[in-house]
Design an enzyme around this catalytic site. Sequence first.
Site, PDB file in Angstrom:
ATOM      1  N   GLU A   1      23.700  58.284  24.860  1.00  0.00           N
ATOM      2  CA  GLU A   1      24.959  57.569  25.073  1.00  0.00           C
ATOM      3  C   GLU A   1      25.956  57.830  23.939  1.00  0.00           C
ATOM      4  O   GLU A   1      27.156  57.978  24.177  1.00  0.00           O
ATOM      5  CB  GLU A   1      24.693  56.069  25.210  1.00  0.00           C
ATOM      6  CG  GLU A   1      23.849  55.692  26.421  1.00  0.00           C
ATOM      7  CD  GLU A   1      24.422  56.223  27.723  1.00  0.00           C
ATOM      8  OE1 GLU A   1      25.666  56.280  27.852  1.00  0.00           O
ATOM      9  OE2 GLU A   1      23.635  56.582  28.615  1.00  0.00           O
TER      10      GLU A   1
ATOM     11  N   HIS B   1      27.913  60.970  24.374  1.00  0.00           N
ATOM     12  CA  HIS B   1      29.072  60.843  25.263  1.00  0.00           C
ATOM     13  C   HIS B   1      30.307  60.435  24.461  1.00  0.00           C
ATOM     14  O   HIS B   1      31.407  60.943  24.693  1.00  0.00           O
ATOM     15  CB  HIS B   1      28.807  59.789  26.340  1.00  0.00           C
ATOM     16  CG  HIS B   1      27.911  60.243  27.445  1.00  0.00           C
ATOM     17  ND1 HIS B   1      28.051  61.454  28.086  1.00  0.00           N
ATOM     18  CD2 HIS B   1      26.853  59.623  28.042  1.00  0.00           C
ATOM     19  CE1 HIS B   1      27.130  61.573  29.031  1.00  0.00           C
ATOM     20  NE2 HIS B   1      26.392  60.477  29.020  1.00  0.00           N
TER      21      HIS B   1
END
Length: 305
Positions: free
Chosen positions: A142, A145
Amino acid sequence: MAGSKFIPDRGLTTRMVLTMSILVLVYIAFVVALVLVGMPVWLVGLIVVGFALFQYFSSAKIALYAMGAHEVTPQEAPELHAVVDRLCALADMPKPKVAIARTDVPNAFATGRNEKSAVVCATTGLMRRLDNEELEAVLAHELSHVAHRDVMVMTIAGFLGIVAGFLTQMGLRVAVFGGGGRNNNGPSPAMIALLVVVVSAIVWALSFVLTRALSRYRELSADRAAAYLTGRPSALGSALTKITGDMARIPTDDLRKAEPFNAFFFTPAFSKKGVSISSIFATHPPVEQRLAQLAGISRHLGTGA
């Protein structure tokens, strides 16, 4: 992702630039087409600019609210913050806000238009199922990202589809209930509404296909970045296997509530099995492809793990 130690991905950068360039052209053509079919310029501007500003500045808050997530302090979630602290130090990147969503759906997501507004969220279902190394691998995914800035790109890319979808619904209502009488100076409101529906539907389809293709690639890119950063691709593979295996045990209603956020999740939540529109135009690549990539990285690192 200037300044971070996540491995660069020129393929992702190229795809993001290409997708955004095409969407800008579609966006311009969309606005022109709406004006040409008879929609007032002021109304087009109000809808387009209003939606753009609202989504750009509120997307993170909307995502957190919709998932029932809330930001947590280091005192409230010391173990989760410790994992994020370590990863940010390892990646040499600013620490985002940390949130928890109280749901048994095992997942995680990142949101926010830039590093300052970024939020990394884990669900209680995810933290309950994964060990520390697996949780670290998922959060590294994550954080990549955020570092790659593809959260911002996906937010912007999704904007056009939202506007087109809104105008399609509005146009259909006007076409059905607006009457068929002609104006003195042009076509009837119902005819204009139908033209708006056609234009909007085409734009929605184009934005849908482009963003789905970008979404699948960015997930593979985030897997690679996380695996190389942590040096433990097997931990990410183990987490992926656990999460996808446990999805079948989650109540259908919970999965349906989570499905609208699949594009931002670590792995999608599906309430239906088998081939469907969701799987044909998937937000994520197949699990088998992701695991095969991680296995290849293990061999490359020589870890065997």
